[in-house]
Write an enzyme that holds these catalytic residues in place. Structure first.
Site, PDB file in Angstrom:
ATOM      1  N   LYS A 249      52.694  44.977  48.991  1.00 53.46           N
ATOM      2  CA  LYS A 249      52.401  44.866  47.555  1.00 53.46           C
ATOM      3  C   LYS A 249      51.808  46.183  47.088  1.00 53.46           C
ATOM      4  CE  LYS A 249      49.102  42.694  44.318  1.00 53.46           C
ATOM      5  NZ  LYS A 249      48.098  41.609  44.083  1.00 53.46           N
ATOM      6  N   ASP A 254      45.856  46.718  38.633  1.00 52.75           N
ATOM      7  CA  ASP A 254      46.024  45.329  38.207  1.00 52.75           C
ATOM      8  C   ASP A 254      44.990  44.986  37.132  1.00 52.75           C
ATOM      9  OD1 ASP A 254      46.530  42.654  37.930  1.00 52.75           O
ATOM     10  OD2 ASP A 254      45.760  42.069  39.907  1.00 52.75           O
ATOM     11  N   LYS A 261      41.887  40.584  33.098  1.00 55.99           N
ATOM     12  CA  LYS A 261      40.714  40.386  33.942  1.00 55.99           C
ATOM     13  C   LYS A 261      39.438  40.699  33.158  1.00 55.99           C
ATOM     14  CE  LYS A 261      42.715  41.502  38.463  1.00 55.99           C
ATOM     15  NZ  LYS A 261      42.451  40.198  39.098  1.00 55.99           N
ATOM     16  N   ASP A 272      44.772  47.715  44.551  1.00 58.25           N
ATOM     17  CA  ASP A 272      45.709  46.584  44.611  1.00 58.25           C
ATOM     18  C   ASP A 272      47.086  46.992  45.157  1.00 58.25           C
ATOM     19  OD1 ASP A 272      45.965  43.865  44.378  1.00 58.25           O
ATOM     20  OD2 ASP A 272      46.657  43.916  42.300  1.00 58.25           O
ATOM     21  N   ASP A 331      48.115  37.318  35.897  1.00 56.10           N
ATOM     22  CA  ASP A 331      47.255  37.942  36.903  1.00 56.10           C
ATOM     23  C   ASP A 331      47.645  37.497  38.323  1.00 56.10           C
ATOM     24  OD1 ASP A 331      45.274  39.560  37.871  1.00 56.10           O
ATOM     25  OD2 ASP A 331      43.622  38.199  37.344  1.00 56.10           O
ATOM     26  N   GLU A 333      50.253  38.233  39.872  1.00 59.52           N
ATOM     27  CA  GLU A 333      51.442  39.085  39.806  1.00 59.52           C
ATOM     28  C   GLU A 333      51.953  39.531  41.170  1.00 59.52           C
ATOM     29  OE1 GLU A 333      48.460  40.224  39.731  1.00 59.52           O
ATOM     30  OE2 GLU A 333      48.590  41.935  41.082  1.00 59.52           O
ATOM     31  N   ARG A 335      52.527  37.997  43.975  1.00 62.19           N
ATOM     32  CA  ARG A 335      53.585  37.154  44.556  1.00 62.19           C
ATOM     33  C   ARG A 335      54.913  37.377  43.845  1.00 62.19           C
ATOM     34  NH1 ARG A 335      49.869  32.035  43.230  1.00 62.19           N
ATOM     35  NH2 ARG A 335      48.363  33.702  43.617  1.00 62.19           N
TER      36      ARG A 335
END
Ligand code: BES
Ligand code: MN
Ligand code: ZN
Length: 484
Positions: A249, A254, A261, A272, A331, A333, A335
């Site tokens: 990933k 993010d 967030k 991230d 959020d 995201e 996956r």
């Protein structure tokens, strides 16, 4: 990139001792018996070592401790570091002890008198891994660390130690880099440079990803000005067997997107892309040590931003597999990025095994803290060999469950699934989501490194910030399971 300190093994040359500047380190066994090099140091310092081991306080000394004498008389060195180790310590202890020396190492370098100590590669690796500073963004640089010479009875090759340190440093530099510096573009540029090491590197741009049908990955990156990319890195060190696939990933930042967030701690989301960073560092290490195995690394590089063209809660996305996903939170995201890259990896490479790495959920930190990486798998033997490799490298990993009941939490009224399973078992439902994109015949391991990729406190082998967790474990897994 941050260069690991230069370190070489050499035959013991006692004539070099008196004039050695910088630091001098000498291994002394816990029983206080002095080796030949230690006896020489003792003589030069007019008996300092003999007094140390004869003192009552020596009885309380533990293996792995380093006791420093500053500006010792009789030596040119600025410090004498007495390293308490028996002849055959455990590798983990050797690394931790080496790390203490790495932390002490300064500009003028270090000479380590290891005598007949076994496992000096582990001592060297620990030293190198801890001698790391991320100062790329500082105008006043950290003090440079001078070269290290380890004098010992035997002089092993340094190829593997050097490869592992360079791989871990690559991961740490990527994970520590801020998001205005490490964009999807500069990230993929750095991966393209790995071609110099013999890796085949391809960059798939947005039109290519669109053609492949990666609607989930593309939705996440839609509102960013830095374009989404998938980078494929192939190391062909084996024969014609199917490769191991490593999937990362790579969310370079993010924000949460429209499901924005909160302010507090959002700055941490520069890490991230930790999964992609770990895949990159592992590929680099494998190439540097010319691993005799086929391994392919694939990373999904995107930035999750809000904006007028951002994807929204309620949207239904179409994945490369063909399954549709109802977005509950923008959020969740990671996956969405991984499911498309994982599907592509299986379609194209028919891998013998697939491991995804990702800073996927805050929930895994609630479950396991910063000690262990959450580990899920559909294949017991594959998972066991990974857990064994991780334990051998001192990298914590703990297996977590998969079960139908968790999968049920992903049911959607209007699409094939939701991207969120609610609060209970948040790290498990994220794993269940990914499992829907794993073919039955693919042995698969999912590693949620949200708690282990970057740590505020610093660990034995790394200062605060990026750890490089996983590079050593994956390297060992490749060595154990795929190289003869
Ligand atoms: N990147 C985060 C997970 C994360 C949290 C990584 C803390 C490292 C440290 C992920 O994309 C995320 O936002 N997860 C959400 C999921 C939620 C919306 C279900 C979370 O964990 O809060
Ligand atoms: Mn998120
Ligand atoms: Zn994320």
């Amino acid at each position: 990139m941050t260069q690991p300190v230069s370190l070489r093994f050499a035959a013991t040359d006692l004539e070099a001792l008196p004039g050695q500047e910088g630091r001098l380190a000498v291994v002394v066994a816990p029983d206080g018996k002095l080796s030949a090099p230690a006896r020489r140091v003792n003589r030069l310092t007019k008996g300092a070592l003999a007094r140390m081991v004869a003192a009552e306080s020596w009885q309380k000394v533990k293996e792995g401790e380093v006791i420093t004498l500053a500006f010792p008389q009789g030596l040119a060195a600025e410090a004498l570091d007495v390293v308490v180790l028996s002849r055959r310590p455990e590798p983990a202890l050797l690394r931790r002890t080496g790390a203490k020396l790495g932390k002490l190492l300064g500009e003028a370098g270090m000479l380590v008198l290891a005598g007949n100590l076994r496992g000096i590669e582990d001592l060297a690796l620990g030293l190198k891994l801890r001698a790391y500073d991320y100062d790329a963004q500082k105008t006043t640089k950290a003090t440079a660390r001078g070269p290290v010479t380890v004098m010992a009875a035997s002089q092993p090759e340094t190829t593997v130690v050097d490869a592992l340190a360079a791989g871990v440093f690559f991961t740490r530099d990527l994970v520590n880099a801020p998001a205005n510096v490490l964009t999807t573009q500069s990230f993929s540029d750095q991966l393209e440079e790995l071609r110099a090491l013999g890796l085949e590197v391809e960059v798939l741009d947005e039109p290519a990803l669109k053609d492949l049908g990666m609607g989930a990955l593309l939705a996440v990156g839609e509102a960013s000005v830095t374009p989404s990319k998938v980078v494929v890195m192939q190391w062909k060190g084996g024969a014609d067997e199917a490769p191991l696939a490593l999937i990362g990933k790579g969310v370079v930042f993010d924000t949460g997107g429209i499901s924005l967030k909160p302010v507090g701690g959002m700055e941490d989301m520069t890490m991230d892309m930790g999964g992609a960073g770990t895949v990159a560092g592992t590929m680099k290490a494998l190439a540097l040590r010319k691993a005799k195995a086929n391994v392919v690394g694939l990373v999904g590089l995107v930035e999750n931003m809000p904006g007028g063209n951002a994807y929204r809660p309620g949207d239904v996305l179409s994945t490369m597999k063909g399954d549709t996903v109802e977005v509950i939170s923008t959020d969740a995201e990671g996956r969405l990025v991984l499911c498309d890259v994982m599907w592509y990896a299986q379609e194209r490479f028919k891998p013998a095994g697939m491991i995804d790495l990702c800073t996927l959920t805050g929930a895994v930190i609630i479950a396991l803290g910063h000690e262990m990486t959450g580990t899920w798998s559909n294949h017991d033997a594959f998972c066991d060999s990974f857990l064994k490799a991780a334990a051998a490298e001192g990298e914590g990993a703990w297996r977590m469950p998969l079960a139908q009941g968790y999968d049920d939490q992903l049911k959607s009224r209007i699409a094939d699934m939701k991207n969120l399973g609610g609060r209970p078992a948040g790290a498990v439902t994220a794993a269940q989501f990914l499992k829907r994109f794993v073919r039955d015949e693919t042995p698969w391991i999912h590693l949620d490194i949200a708690g282990t990729a970057s740590i505020k406190a610093g660990t034995d082998l790394a200062p605060a910030g990026a750890t490089g967790w996983g590079v050593l474990a994956l390297n060992r897994l490749v060595a154990d399971r795929y190289e003869g």
